[in-house]
Enzyme design. Structure first.
Site, PDB file in Angstrom:
ATOM      1  N   HIS A  55     -39.778 -22.131 -52.985  1.00  0.00           N
ATOM      2  CA  HIS A  55     -39.252 -22.592 -51.739  1.00  0.00           C
ATOM      3  C   HIS A  55     -38.308 -23.886 -51.997  1.00  0.00           C
ATOM      4  CE1 HIS A  55     -43.036 -20.626 -51.212  1.00  0.00           C
ATOM      5  NE2 HIS A  55     -42.384 -20.302 -50.030  1.00  0.00           N
ATOM      6  N   GLY A  56     -37.698 -23.810 -53.120  1.00  0.00           N
ATOM      7  CA  GLY A  56     -36.941 -24.844 -53.460  1.00  0.00           C
ATOM      8  C   GLY A  56     -37.656 -26.099 -53.818  1.00  0.00           C
TER       9      GLY A  56
END
Ligand SMILES: Nc1ncnc2c1ncn2[C@@H]1O[C@H](COP(=O)(O)OP(=O)(O)O)[C@@H](O)[C@H]1O
Ligand SMILES: Nc1ncnc2c1ncn2[C@@H]1O[C@H](COP(=O)(O)OP(=O)(O)O)[C@@H](O)[C@H]1O
Ligand SMILES: [Mg+2]
Ligand SMILES: [Mg+2]
Ligand SMILES: [Mg+2]
Ligand SMILES: [Mg+2]
Lengths: 207, 335, 335, 207
Positions: free
Chosen positions: B219-220
């Protein structure tokens, strides 16, 4: 103290206005250790909450807001604000009164519901680290005979100081917990956004 | 960087609409929900497998809906878990009376929303079991396996659960096998560069030139530590070494293997790495079964890759090998 | 940016080695050549389809080798056509006595090397026909169609030629159908950012923030003009409009459609765009057949996308729909 | 003039050394309108050519070099240097002499072979735009009685000026032709690399 639910919508609107202006800041704060969506999620949630909170009865309006918030926001904060608003609303609806002790009790219910759902403890670097001391300070003021808004105003710096202090905590719940000590130095975005909301809603609160 | 969108707030909606239009032959939208379901669902008497999570990970999650895999996927906004309400509506639309398995990566938002939906469904008499994917070895030590997050290993857990449900196993058995698949799945990943959310101009994190992040999130989220960027043979050694450290005791020496690109680390780079990975795995005495080299669980345009082992035994192998047909993949294992 | 490699000069070799290791069930390496062939080739009495070009375009070209598609792919260094010598060796390895079709994008390096190989093979009595792919509408005006370069349309031309050869058509017929497929294929593309060769730190070109390049090349060549970056609905209008301008007169109103990502413009973005593309195409009165939305002909990690129409008639549709099995795709069209 | 083929390898080695030092520059030049691989391709080609050119007979060595160059380099320039070196080598081998007129004739053959293969005309912004005027100037010098190296040296500035002038041409062949007028302002990378090679090999040429 007014039993009219209009203040719920007004409070949510005030919160939305402030969080819209903080959306990018909260996104960046979440990106430091998490996934950068905290600002966007809060804005989505509050936008939906404002629209949904139409009931006259404040407890009912809060429950509507919570349900809509959770659905529109998704994510950890969506789930948490969902149960927070619903728990508070339930308490106010059940008691039929919106007096300061009921308000405090409603927030205590909310803390319990959040902990039950998310299994976080104070110290785990979540918004509980700002919410719990806030509610304690609020309760103290209310017990000392202050009206809700005065007690709320006095409790705000406690929450803000506690939110800032989360920078020194290592996350144990939520996305940023994976980073361990590497997440040190940044406050928890959920704790920070909570303080913005708490400050934003105060003028709209009953009496 | 995300370049194609309309209003960034409508991204999920636009995406689901376009996805369903592109794959009308296999999937349809769950009415009134941000979820897609197999065009065959609900199947009466079959356990329904519902997966989900934020968007930004295609082919996870909606690309994995179809015959032999998931019955439906509930999709949130980018990197954001879908809400309990959407999970609930999706469950009502696809359950076929034989119970439901929810499976998704272990993130607190997903755990809470799916958890709330589970409670609500149970209260209506639907038997729901939740199997969290916890494959990321970098996210917690082995003693805390159940706290680990889920990354690319999602695919294998879903595949095993989907195959078990598809062949008609009862709910207890589908749940048991999905848990077993998760117990036998391990992933380790690295990132070379962050991804950028639609409408934003700054990536979620930056990696300095010549460095890499070890233990990426999908998710980054930045990795858990930073190190020097390694040439392919050494990178292979790092990834394979981490996974070999955690071989489950009951594994029989065969692994299904996935070398997954996160978005902008492209196919040719993955093949270069696979050359060295496969050599090392074989040199360690393992047999590689049906390797997957490509993009299976992405993170927008993040640069990086992950290596996953599903440690097989006879039971898992049969489910792994069962055919499946979804928008993103037609699964056929030559024997 | 390319992050995974060993010695950049060994990239092609490492890549082919890893690719073959990952897909042993369907392909093998052509002995002593930088080429891969279907594990079934050569097939006696069948026309052999040989495709090729530089590497950096996966799944083109080696991902498209297999039953019902290409018999072999000859692979050059990144963005560099393979040499005549490699094409020759590959031809010798896969031709089955019924003639050979070479098909590849129209680039002068490829034209020259395949041309030299063709002459050499012809001198040895092997009948070779060359079908250039010239689908990029941005690269030359319609009057000079044969000068246009080949980009994502490669896939459709190869698919039709491969299906024709697979069903046993004679050489003249395979050639005719491949040419017809090319005559019915048009692509237009845009780029949002350049790609970076292995070992380099600078991209081949840069696109200013908020701008895009119209008429991209798939070798990191900049576009033919620059314009403002458009939101998805307008981008869809631009792409669809350009293709509608060039509908072939004998088309029957059905198009096979491919929305192709170049590398770091990801699946979700493509689905967002496809929502608007498909609406416009249908509003123009066309039927969309078997849309492909994903990565089919890439350009390393270039940001951008292209839209391709294959204008179908009955003959082309049958070949388009025929099944195929390759490392990168299992082609199944539901009817 | 020596019939010994050693000079072929020496010349190729000199060219390789120079192009290695220009690899990045040529890559950047090719990236301006093409695909950025020209420097890498030339280095691959020359490296293989040096290794392959082992024959004693210079014509033979040049043919070996051309075959190896084309195979290792691939791409447009691989094909073109392949036919260039093979055509030159064929002429020298056929004549059995390596005298200046044969050399000029060999390069004329090469130009013809390149045009036949690549269908480009002078003015299309390819290396022909440097090669053709170079060979004309070389021929003039040779006809005027100069030895090969003197004539070559005098022709170098002609090639270099012509290569620079390709910046003002619109490409009609090769990758950069797709850009139309947008490719203006940059010289053709193949023309530029050719001038580096022509200058690099001169000291190694026979007499
Ligand atoms: N288990 C939990 N209990 C309480 N609060 C949590 C929990 N997990 C996360 N949070 C809060 O949610 C915030 C993150 O919200 P958000 O970014 O919207 O969700 P997500 O992590 O799903 O992206 C954190 O900063 C933290 O305050
Ligand atoms: N048809 C042609 N005839 C002559 N020279 C050509 C032709 N096409 C390209 N060239 C030359 O080749 C050079 C490009 O070489 P290179 O970059 O190695 O090949 P590619 O274009 O295949 O990437 C151009 O600068 C030009 O001088
Ligand atoms: Mg977040
Ligand atoms: Mg999130
Ligand atoms: Mg090239
Ligand atoms: Mg080039």
């Amino acid at each position: 103290m007014s039993e009219d639910g209009k203040w719920v919508r007004a409070a949510l609107k005030r919160a939305l206005t402030v969080l819209e202006s903080k959306e990018d800041e909260l996104g960046r704060l979440d990106a430091a250790a998490g996934d950068g969506d905290h600002g966007a999620g809060m804005v989505r949630g509050l936008t939906a909450a404002v629209e949904a909170a139409v009931a006259d009865e404040p407890g009912e309006a809060l429950m509507q807001a919570g349900t809509a918030f959770a659905d529109a926001a998704g994510g950890a904060s969506g789930a948490i604000y969902g149960v927070l608003l619903v728990a508070l609303g339930k308490r106010l609806a059940a008691s039929g009164r919106v007096d300061p002790p009921q308000f405090v009790q409603g927030l205590r219910d909310a803390i319990e519901a959040i902990q039950q759902l998310g299994k976080a403890q104070p110290g785990d670097k979540t918004l509980l680290d700002a919410l719990v001391p806030f509610v304690e300070a609020l309760e103290e003021g209310v017990r000392g005979g202050q009206d809700l808004r005065s007690a709320w105003r006095q409790a705000l710096p406690v929450a803000e100081e506690a939110a800032r202090a989360t920078a020194g905590l290592v996350a144990r719940k939520g996305r940023s917990s994976r980073l361990g000590a590497r997440g040190l130095g940044h406050p928890d975005p959920g704790a920070v956004s909570l303080t913005y909301i708490l400050r934003a809603v105060e003028p709209a609160l009953p009496a | 960087m995300t370049h194609i969108y309309n209003d960034p707030r409508g991204f999920k909606e636009d995406m689901i609409e376009g996805f369903v239009r592109a794959h009308r032959d296999r999937v349809r939208r769950v009415p009134n929900a941000s979820a897609v379901m197999s065009s065959r669902a609900p199947v009466k008497g079959k356990v329904a497998l519902i997966i989900g999570g934020g968007s930004g990970h295609y082919p996870a999650f909606c690309g994995l809906v179809g015959e032999g895999l998931a019955d439906a996927a509930v999709i949130g906004d980018i990197f954001t878990s879908p809400s309990a309400e959407q999970v609930y509506r999706c469950t009502k639309a696809v359950e076929g009376g034989a119970g439901v398995v929810y499976s998704f990566g272990n993130y607190s938002g997903d755990v809470m929303h799916f958890g709330l939906a589970e409670m609500r469904c149970e209260s209506e008499g639907i038997d729901v079991r939740t199997v969290l994917v916890t494959d990321d070895v970098a996210s917690a030590p082995p003693e805390q396996r159940e706290d680990r997050r889920g990354i690319a290993g999602d695919l294998y857990v879903f595949k095993v659960a989907g195959a078990s449900a598809h062949r008609g196993d009862p709910l207890d058995e589908v749940e048991r096998l999905a848990r077993k698949a998760n117990d036998h799945t391990r992933t380790v990943g690295v990132a070379f560069g962050g991804c950028t959310l639609p409408g934003k101009s700054e990536p979620l994190f930056r990696v300095d030139p010549g460095r890499m992040e070890f233990g990426l999130g999908i998710h980054g989220e930045p990795g858990v530590s930073t190190s020097e960027l390694l040439p392919a043979p050494e990178l292979a050694r790092l990834l394979v070494g981490k996974l070999l450290e955690e071989a489950p005791p009951d594994a029989d020496g065969t692994v299904a293997l996935m070398l997954n690109g996160l978005g902008s680390t492209k196919y040719e780079e993955l093949f270069v790495l696979y050359r060295y990975v496969s050599e090392l795995v074989e040199r360690a005495g393992l047999r590689i079964h049906h390797p997957l080299v490509g993009e299976y669980v992405t993170s927008l345009d993040m640069a990086g890759c992950s290596l996953t082992f599903l440690w097989l035994d006879e039971e898992l192998r049969e489910l792994h090998d069962a055919p499946a047909r979804t928008p993103a993949m037609i699964w056929e294992v030559k024997r």
